[in-house]
Design a protein around this motif. Structure first.
Motif, short mmCIF file in Angstrom:
data_model
loop_
_atom_site.label_atom_id
_atom_site.label_comp_id
_atom_site.label_asym_id
_atom_site.label_seq_id
_atom_site.Cartn_x
_atom_site.Cartn_y
_atom_site.Cartn_z
N UNK A 19 0.81 -1.23 0.00
CA UNK A 19 0.00 0.00 0.00
C UNK A 19 0.84 1.28 0.00
N UNK A 20 2.11 1.17 -0.39
CA UNK A 20 2.97 2.36 -0.39
C UNK A 20 2.76 3.17 -1.67
N UNK A 21 2.81 4.51 -1.53
CA UNK A 21 2.81 5.38 -2.71
C UNK A 21 4.13 6.11 -2.85
N UNK A 22 5.14 5.65 -2.08
CA UNK A 22 6.43 6.36 -2.04
C UNK A 22 7.03 6.53 -3.44
N UNK A 23 6.89 5.50 -4.28
CA UNK A 23 7.50 5.60 -5.62
C UNK A 23 6.81 6.64 -6.51
N UNK A 24 5.62 7.07 -6.11
CA UNK A 24 4.91 8.08 -6.91
C UNK A 24 5.20 9.50 -6.42
N UNK A 25 6.11 9.63 -5.43
CA UNK A 25 6.39 10.95 -4.87
C UNK A 25 6.77 12.00 -5.92
N UNK A 26 7.65 11.68 -6.90
CA UNK A 26 8.01 12.73 -7.88
C UNK A 26 6.79 13.24 -8.65
N UNK A 28 3.60 13.04 -7.73
CA UNK A 28 2.66 13.71 -6.80
C UNK A 28 3.11 15.14 -6.52
N UNK A 29 4.43 15.32 -6.41
CA UNK A 29 4.95 16.68 -6.19
C UNK A 29 4.58 17.58 -7.36
N UNK A 30 4.77 17.07 -8.57
CA UNK A 30 4.44 17.85 -9.78
C UNK A 30 2.94 18.19 -9.83
N UNK A 31 2.12 17.21 -9.49
CA UNK A 31 0.66 17.40 -9.51
C UNK A 31 0.27 18.53 -8.56
N UNK A 32 0.87 18.52 -7.37
CA UNK A 32 0.54 19.55 -6.38
C UNK A 32 1.05 20.91 -6.83
N UNK A 33 2.29 20.94 -7.35
CA UNK A 33 2.85 22.22 -7.83
C UNK A 33 1.98 22.83 -8.92
N UNK A 56 -0.70 12.58 1.59
CA UNK A 56 -0.26 13.09 0.29
C UNK A 56 -0.29 14.61 0.25
N UNK A 57 -0.92 15.23 1.27
CA UNK A 57 -0.98 16.69 1.31
C UNK A 57 -1.92 17.27 0.27
N UNK A 58 -3.04 16.58 0.02
CA UNK A 58 -4.02 17.11 -0.93
C UNK A 58 -5.39 17.17 -0.28
N UNK A 260 2.49 8.98 -15.29
CA UNK A 260 2.03 10.35 -14.99
C UNK A 260 3.12 11.37 -15.28
N UNK A 261 4.37 11.04 -14.90
CA UNK A 261 5.46 11.98 -15.22
C UNK A 261 5.58 12.17 -16.73
N UNK A 262 5.47 11.06 -17.47
CA UNK A 262 5.54 11.14 -18.93
C UNK A 262 4.46 12.05 -19.49
#
Ligand SMILES: [Mg+2]
Length: 284
Positions: A19-26, A28-33, A56-58, A260-262
């Motif tokens: 249940x980790x989302x750690x690998x999606x951190x990059x 997720x940061x872009x999405x929030x920015x 996730x801070x959203x 998502x990054x792509x």
């Protein structure tokens, strides 16, 4: 606002196993920015997604229990939601049936099929089946619309589905469980309703991205402009065909992040008609 992202959680933004989302951190940061709305579209309960949003801070609308309900945070973007009821800190749009009705049906026909739902299980049993920590298993049991269940004889699912439909329910399949849900609800319908509210309030053309891994994500993937399928560990991709379907190369949060990054790297081009997704590395 140019993009909205709808995402399944288990097996998609969250790894199936831990249940980790750690690998999606990059990403997720872009999405929030970029202020892109990230709409969790999940079979989880409202109570389960609340701590995930905090982590996730959203603070975005959520679609819970397989499209059973849509929860807009109170005062979201100062928009007029135009439907639903004020409840706690939300505007709630109820699409599915009520949990007591779902339970009453399962209590009536469940024993014939060896069905056990979350309402029949202790939090410890749910934690054992899901690998969730105990406090999250407690939140998974706080249901409002639908019931996840296991069956002694999974081959009987067709017969159970016939009885369910006679009484206004249907069965859908997630990564771990069958889910008994209201016949008039699915993730796709809720996605459409959220898109309509966004369109009415933002007044801009928006492209939608949807990410999922299981059968219960199909209606969502069918509603979005850019559907993304995440492979399931040990089971590979769900066998579906959809125009423009993007397949992630890895399971869970890692695959989610890669796609998502792509997409975000091509945010301006996504709106053009001849845009085609390129995997990291360059090939189509
Ligand atoms: Mg899933």
């Amino acid at each position: 606002m140019k993009l909205i992202i709808f995402t399944d959680l288990d097996g998609s933004l969250l790894n199936h196993g831990d249940y980790s989302f750690a690998e999606a951190t990059p990403s997720l940061r872009r999405i929030k920015q970029s202020g892109i709305p990230l709409i969790m579209t999940t079979s989880k309960t409202r109570r389960e997604v609340e701590p995930l949003q905090r982590e996730m801070g959203i603070r975005e609308p959520v679609i819970v229990e397989n499209g059973g309900g849509i929860f807009f945070p109170a005062g979201y973007r100062n928009w007029r939601i135009g439907q639903g009821e004020q409840e706690d800190d939300y505007t709630v749009i109820r699409i599915g049936t009520s949990y007591p009705r779902v339970r009453a049906f399962l209590e009536k026909v469940g024993p014939r099929f060896g069905v056990r739902g979350f309402g029949d299980m202790t939090p410890a049993e749910i934690a054992g089946l899901t690998g969730l920590p105990m406090e999250r298993a407690v939140l998974a049991r706080e249901r409002e619309f639908t019931e996840p269940f296991i069956m002694e004889r999974p081959d009987d699912i067709g017969r159970l589905n016939v009885l369910a439909e006679e009484e206004g329910f249907k069965v859908t399949q997630g990564g771990r469980f069958h889910h008994l849900i209201g016949i008039a609800q699915d993730k796709g319908k809720a996605v459409r309703m959220v898109c309509d509210i966004f369109k009415a309030n933002s007044g801009t053309a928006t492209k939608t991205i949807g990410l999922g891994d299981s059968e219960n994500d199909l209606t969502m993937l069918g509603q979005v402009d850019i559907p993304v399928l995440i492979p399931r560990p040990g089971k590979g991709f769900l066998g579906i065909r959809l125009p423009g379907l993007i397949r992630a190369t890895q399971a869970g949060a890692g695959g989610w992040n890669e796609v998502v990054l792509g997409l975000l790297n091509n945010e301006d081009e996504i709106t053009t008609r001849d845009w085609q997704y390129k995997k990291p590395g360059g090939e189509l």
